[in-house]
Design a protein around this motif. Structure first.
Motif, PDB file in Angstrom:
ATOM      1  N   THR A 190       0.836  -1.203   0.000  1.00 55.48           N
ATOM      2  CA  THR A 190       0.000   0.000   0.000  1.00 55.48           C
ATOM      3  C   THR A 190       0.871   1.254   0.000  1.00 55.48           C
ATOM      4  N   GLY A 191       1.888   1.257   0.855  1.00 54.80           N
ATOM      5  CA  GLY A 191       2.794   2.398   0.925  1.00 54.80           C
ATOM      6  C   GLY A 191       3.510   2.615  -0.402  1.00 54.80           C
ATOM      7  N   ARG A 192       3.910   1.522  -1.033  1.00 57.51           N
ATOM      8  CA  ARG A 192       4.590   1.588  -2.324  1.00 57.51           C
ATOM      9  C   ARG A 192       3.686   2.254  -3.355  1.00 57.51           C
ATOM     10  N   ALA A 193       2.403   1.871  -3.352  1.00 58.81           N
ATOM     11  CA  ALA A 193       1.469   2.477  -4.311  1.00 58.81           C
ATOM     12  C   ALA A 193       1.284   3.965  -4.005  1.00 58.81           C
ATOM     13  N   LEU A 194       1.250   4.325  -2.708  1.00 58.70           N
ATOM     14  CA  LEU A 194       1.060   5.735  -2.351  1.00 58.70           C
ATOM     15  C   LEU A 194       2.250   6.585  -2.788  1.00 58.70           C
ATOM     16  N   MET A 195       3.427   5.954  -2.913  1.00 62.07           N
ATOM     17  CA  MET A 195       4.633   6.690  -3.306  1.00 62.07           C
ATOM     18  C   MET A 195       4.553   7.264  -4.713  1.00 62.07           C
ATOM     19  N   SER A 196       3.570   6.817  -5.505  1.00 63.71           N
ATOM     20  CA  SER A 196       3.441   7.425  -6.832  1.00 63.71           C
ATOM     21  C   SER A 196       2.497   8.635  -6.756  1.00 63.71           C
ATOM     22  N   ARG A 197       2.048   8.974  -5.567  1.00 68.60           N
ATOM     23  CA  ARG A 197       1.124  10.078  -5.319  1.00 68.60           C
ATOM     24  C   ARG A 197      -0.106   9.974  -6.228  1.00 68.60           C
ATOM     25  N   PRO A 198      -0.857   8.860  -6.074  1.00 68.76           N
ATOM     26  CA  PRO A 198      -1.966   8.605  -7.001  1.00 68.76           C
ATOM     27  C   PRO A 198      -3.199   9.439  -6.672  1.00 68.76           C
ATOM     28  N   SER A 199      -4.021   9.704  -7.687  1.00 64.01           N
ATOM     29  CA  SER A 199      -5.325  10.281  -7.371  1.00 64.01           C
ATOM     30  C   SER A 199      -6.358   9.170  -7.215  1.00 64.01           C
ATOM     31  N   LEU A 200      -6.114   8.024  -7.863  1.00 60.81           N
ATOM     32  CA  LEU A 200      -6.992   6.863  -7.651  1.00 60.81           C
ATOM     33  C   LEU A 200      -6.139   5.668  -7.239  1.00 60.81           C
ATOM     34  N   LEU A 201      -6.521   5.068  -6.119  1.00 65.91           N
ATOM     35  CA  LEU A 201      -5.805   3.885  -5.633  1.00 65.91           C
ATOM     36  C   LEU A 201      -6.709   2.669  -5.809  1.00 65.91           C
ATOM     37  N   MET A 202      -6.210   1.670  -6.548  1.00 62.36           N
ATOM     38  CA  MET A 202      -6.983   0.445  -6.735  1.00 62.36           C
ATOM     39  C   MET A 202      -6.365  -0.639  -5.862  1.00 62.36           C
ATOM     40  N   MET A 203      -7.195  -1.312  -5.058  1.00 59.74           N
ATOM     41  CA  MET A 203      -6.662  -2.342  -4.161  1.00 59.74           C
ATOM     42  C   MET A 203      -7.378  -3.657  -4.402  1.00 59.74           C
ATOM     43  N   ASP A 204      -6.568  -4.711  -4.594  1.00 62.36           N
ATOM     44  CA  ASP A 204      -7.132  -6.027  -4.902  1.00 62.36           C
ATOM     45  C   ASP A 204      -7.019  -6.943  -3.686  1.00 62.36           C
ATOM     46  N   GLU A 205      -8.144  -7.188  -3.045  1.00 60.55           N
ATOM     47  CA  GLU A 205      -8.227  -8.082  -1.885  1.00 60.55           C
ATOM     48  C   GLU A 205      -7.144  -7.827  -0.837  1.00 60.55           C
ATOM     49  N   PRO A 206      -7.116  -6.619  -0.291  1.00 64.70           N
ATOM     50  CA  PRO A 206      -6.084  -6.321   0.714  1.00 64.70           C
ATOM     51  C   PRO A 206      -6.240  -7.151   1.989  1.00 64.70           C
ATOM     52  N   SER A 207      -7.418  -7.705   2.226  1.00 59.52           N
ATOM     53  CA  SER A 207      -7.609  -8.435   3.487  1.00 59.52           C
ATOM     54  C   SER A 207      -7.252  -9.906   3.356  1.00 59.52           C
ATOM     55  N   MET A 208      -6.911 -10.327   2.151  1.00 61.59           N
ATOM     56  CA  MET A 208      -6.675 -11.755   1.910  1.00 61.59           C
ATOM     57  C   MET A 208      -5.574 -12.312   2.817  1.00 61.59           C
ATOM     58  N   GLY A 209      -5.894 -13.397   3.496  1.00 62.27           N
ATOM     59  CA  GLY A 209      -4.903 -14.104   4.300  1.00 62.27           C
ATOM     60  C   GLY A 209      -4.498 -13.412   5.587  1.00 62.27           C
ATOM     61  N   LEU A 210      -5.239 -12.372   5.997  1.00 61.58           N
ATOM     62  CA  LEU A 210      -4.860 -11.680   7.230  1.00 61.58           C
ATOM     63  C   LEU A 210      -5.796 -12.065   8.375  1.00 61.58           C
ATOM     64  N   SER A 211      -5.276 -11.963   9.595  1.00 63.18           N
ATOM     65  CA  SER A 211      -6.090 -12.281  10.776  1.00 63.18           C
ATOM     66  C   SER A 211      -7.169 -11.205  10.927  1.00 63.18           C
ATOM     67  N   PRO A 212      -8.286 -11.533  11.598  1.00 56.88           N
ATOM     68  CA  PRO A 212      -9.391 -10.579  11.736  1.00 56.88           C
ATOM     69  C   PRO A 212      -8.953  -9.218  12.283  1.00 56.88           C
ATOM     70  N   ILE A 213      -8.015  -9.220  13.221  1.00 58.03           N
ATOM     71  CA  ILE A 213      -7.565  -7.930  13.785  1.00 58.03           C
ATOM     72  C   ILE A 213      -6.882  -7.096  12.701  1.00 58.03           C
ATOM     73  N   LEU A 214      -6.012  -7.763  11.941  1.00 55.09           N
ATOM     74  CA  LEU A 214      -5.296  -7.061  10.876  1.00 55.09           C
ATOM     75  C   LEU A 214      -6.256  -6.602   9.794  1.00 55.09           C
TER      76      LEU A 214
END
Ligand SMILES: Nc1ncnc2c1ncn2[C@@H]1O[C@H](COP(=O)(O)OP(=O)(O)O)[C@@H](O)[C@H]1O
Ligand SMILES: [Mg+2]
Lengths: 233, 299
Positions: A145-169
Motif C-alpha cells: 500500500t505504501g509503495r502504491a502511495l509513493m506514486s502520489r496517485p489520485s486513484l488507488l486500486m486495491m485487490d483483496e487487501p484483506s486476503m490471508g490476514l487475521s481478523p484484527i489485521l
C-alpha cells in the motif's frame, strides 16, 4: 474520475468479462464484490493495462486510456496494489517504497511522501532495511500500500487487501483504507470480504461470472436480500 | 607441482576464469529477466572478435593505440546493437509463448550468426592481431609472468565491481532487479519493461565484447565457430553458480576457469569430463546452483 464502458476481456477462448461498465467518482470509495473467479482481478488488471480488452472503453480523468501501456497509465495518477501484494521480496522495505516512486523525478516530493508513508506505517520505518520477503503478511500489505502511495496517485486500486490476514489485521487494513480516502485519495476496492468492504464504501458493484449483476449505494446493497444471502451469509 | 608452476597456472586459471565470468554474466542476467537461455550469447563473443579484426586489418592501416581503442569500442557498440536487435526481432514476439519456442529460436539465432560469419569471412581461422600488450612483466624461477593475463583479470574485476554497483545502487539497476523478480509488478511501478530488457541485453553484450578481445587474444585466432566452446563453458559456469544470480556467475566463471586450467596441467584429456562431472554433482546436490535461490515459479 474513472469510467469503464462495455468492457469485454478474453483469456484465449475464456470470456472473462462480459460488457462490464462502472464508474468511480472523485473522492469516493467504490467496491467491487464477487466470489472467487468472478473477474475482479481481471477488471483491475485491464484498467491498469496489464491485460488488454477486446472491446470497450476505459477513461480516466477524461482521457482515454484503453490502449495505453501499463507503465504510462501509472503516470496519469492511477496506482494499483495487486492481489497477493507482490512486493519485491529481494529488495529492502525502503527500496520497495522507492520503486513506487520510480516514475517520479521530484526528489523533494519523493522524500516528503516517503516520510508520510513512514508516519502512516511506523512498522515500515522500524524495518526499513529488512528484506521485504521476510515481512509478515500484514506488513507486506502495508508495504504494498505504501509503495502504491509513493506514486502520489489520485486513484488507488486495491485487490483483496484483506486476503490471508487475521481478523484484527483485516480491521486495521480497512481503517487504513478509510484514512487514505479521508486524506483525498479516491479508492477502488476489490474484495471477497463483502461485509467489510460494504461497511467502508460509498457505492458498490456486484460481479458474478464476469458480469455486473447489481449496483447501488453500499447501504442499499448491505440490506439487499440477494446480496445478504450470497455474500453476507 | 613447483611453486612457480603453481603460480603461473593460477594466473592462467584466473585469466580463463575472468573470460568465462564475463560471458556467464550475460547468460545469467538475460535468464534472470526473461527466463531465456540465450544460446546465441557465445556467438556474440565471436562477432566481437571479428569486429576488432575487421577494424584493425581493413579499416585502419596501422595498428596504433588509438586504432586499437576505437576497434574495441566499435566491437562493444556493434555487439550491443546486435544483442538488442536479436532480442527485439527474435525473442520479443515469443515473450508469452511457451519457453521451448524461445529456446529453439535462440539456437537458430546462434546458427545464423555462425553462418553469416562464414559467408563474410570464410570458415578458415584467421590470426588475431595483438590488441592488448603482452610483455613479460617479471620472471619467477625463470618462468615469465605476462601482462595479458594480469590485464584480463584486472579489467574483468573492475567491470564486475562496476556492474555490481550499477545493479544495486542505481535506478535502472533497481528496475532490472524489479523486472527480474516480478514483471507485472514492475510495470505497475511505471517501469518500461521492454527498455529494461534491452538494457540487460546491452550490458550482457558489452561484457561479451570485452571478453571477446581477451579470449581471441589468448587463443590467437578468430573463426566462425570460436564462440561455441567458451559459450558452453560460460553457460555451465552460470548454471554452476546459480542461473539468474550475478555473484553466482562470477563465482562459477572463476571456478570453471581454474578447474579447467589445473586439470589441463595434470591430465589434459580429462578436462571436459571433470567440468561436466562437476556440473552434474552440483546440480544433484544443489539444483539451484551454488548461489542460486530455490526456484519459485510465478503464475
Ligand atoms: N491468466 C489467465 N489465464 C486464463 N484464465 C484466467 C487468467 N486469469 C484469470 N483467468 C480466469 O478468468 C476468470 C476471472 O478470474 P479473476 O479475474 O482472477 O477472478 P477474481 O479476481 O474475481 O477471483 C476465472 O475464471 C479465471 O480462471
Ligand atoms: Mg482476484
Amino acid at each position: 474520475m474513472l469510467k469503464v464502458e462495455g468492457l469485454n476481456v478474453f483469456y484465449g477462448a475464456i470470456h472473462a468479462l462480459h460488457d462490464v461498465s462502472f464508474e468511480v467518482k472523485q473522492g469516493e470509495i467504490v467496491t467491487l464484490i464477487g466470489a472467487n473467479g468472478a473477474g475482479k482481478t481481471t477488471i483491475l488488471h485491464t484498467v491498469s493495462g496489464l491485460v488488454r480488452a477486446k472491446s470497450g472503453k476505459i477513461s480516466f480523468q477524461d482521457q482515454n486510456i484503453t490502449t495505453t501501456e501499463a507503465h504510462v497509465i501509472l503516470k496519469h495518477g492511477l496506482a494499483h496494489v495487486p492481489e497477493g501484494r507482490r512486493v519485491f521480496s529481494q529488495m529492502s522495505v525502503q527500496e520497495n517504497l522507492l520503486m513506487g516512486a520510480y516514475a517520479r523525478k521530484d526528489k523533494d516530493g519523493i522524500a516528503e511522501d516517503l516520510e508520510k508513508v513512514y508516519m502512516r506505517f511506523p512498522r515500515l520505518r522500524e524495518r526499513y532495511r529488512q528484506m521485504a520477503g521476510t515481512l509478515s503478511g500484514g506488513e507486506q500489505q502495508m508495504l504494498a500500500t505504501g509503495r502504491a502511495l509513493m506514486s502520489r496517485p489520485s486513484l488507488l486500486m486495491m485487490d483483496e487487501p484483506s486476503m490471508g490476514l487475521s481478523p484484527i489485521l483485516v480491521g486495521e487494513v480497512f481503517e487504513i483504507i478509510r484514512s487514505i480516502n479521508a486524506s483525498g485519495t479516491t479508492v477502488l476496492l476489490v474484495e471477497q470480504n463483502a461485509a467489510m468492504a460494504l461497511s467502508i464504501a460509498n457505492r458498490a458493484y456486484v460481479l458474478e461470472t464476469g458480469r455486473i449483476v447489481k449496483e447501488g449505494s453500499a447501504d442499499a446493497l448491505m440490506h439487499d436480500d440477494d446480496v445478504r444471502r450470497a455474500y453476507l451469509g | 607441482m613447483k611453486p612457480a608452476t603453481f603460480l603461473i597456472t593460477l594466473i592462467n586459471g584466473l585469466q580463463l576464469g575472468s573470460v568465462y565470468a564475463l560471458i556467464a554474466l550475460g547468460y545469467t542476467m538475460v535468464y534472470g529477466i526473461v527466463k531465456l537461455i540465450n544460446f546465441a550469447h557465445g556467438d556474440i563473443l565471436m562477432v566481437g572478435s571479428y569486429v576488432v579484426l575487421f577494424m584493425l586489418t581493413t579499416v585502419f592501416a596501422a595498428q596504433t593505440l588509438l586504432a586499437k581503442v576505437i576497434a574495441v569500442a566499435a566491437a562493444i557498440v556493434f555487439c550491443v546493437m546486435l544483442g538488442i536487435v536479436i532480442d527485439r526481432v527474435a525473442y520479443k514476439p515469443l515473450r508469452s509463448a511457451p519457453r521451448i519456442s524461445a529456446l529453439i529460436t535462440a539456437i537458430g539465432v546462434s546458427l545464423a550468426l555462425q553462418i553469416i560469419a562464414q559467408l563474410i569471412f570464410g570458415s578458415e581461422q584467421i590470426k588475431f592481431p595483438q590488441v592488448i600488450l603482452n610483455e613479460t612483466l617479471f620472471k619467477i624461477d625463470k618462468k615469465p609472468v605476462k601482462s595479458l593475463p594480469i590485464i584480463t583479470c584486472c579489467v574483468s574485476v573492475v567491470l564486475m565491481i562496476a556492474l555490481n554497483l550499477f545493479v544495486n545502487k542505481t535506478k535502472p539497476g533497481r528496475a532490472m532487479r524489479a523486472v527480474s523478480e516480478d514483471m507485472g509488478a514492475a510495470r505497475l511501478m511505471g517501469i518500461n519493461v521492454n527498455n529494461t530488457i534491452s538494457l540487460t541485453f546491452a550490458i550482457g553484450c558489452t561484457l561479451a565484447a570485452v571478453g571477446s578481445v581477451f579470449y581471441a587474444q589468448k587463443v590467437g585466432y578468430v573463426k566462425p565457430l570460436m564462440g561455441s566452446l567458451p559459450g558452453i563453458k560460460a553457460f555451465i559456469a552460470a548454471v554452476f553458480g546459480g542461473i539468474g544470480s550475478i555473484p553466482g556467475a562470477v563465482l562459477g566463471g572463476f571456478v570453471i576457469g581454474m578447474l579447467e586450467t589445473f586439470v589441463n596441467y595434470f591430465a589434459s584429456q580429462y578436462v571436459d569430463a571433470v567440468v561436466y562431472g562437476l556440473l552434474i554433482v552440483v546440480l544433484l546436490v544443489r539444483p539451484a546452483g551454488m548461489l542460486g535461490k530455490a526456484v519459485r515459479e510465478k503464475v
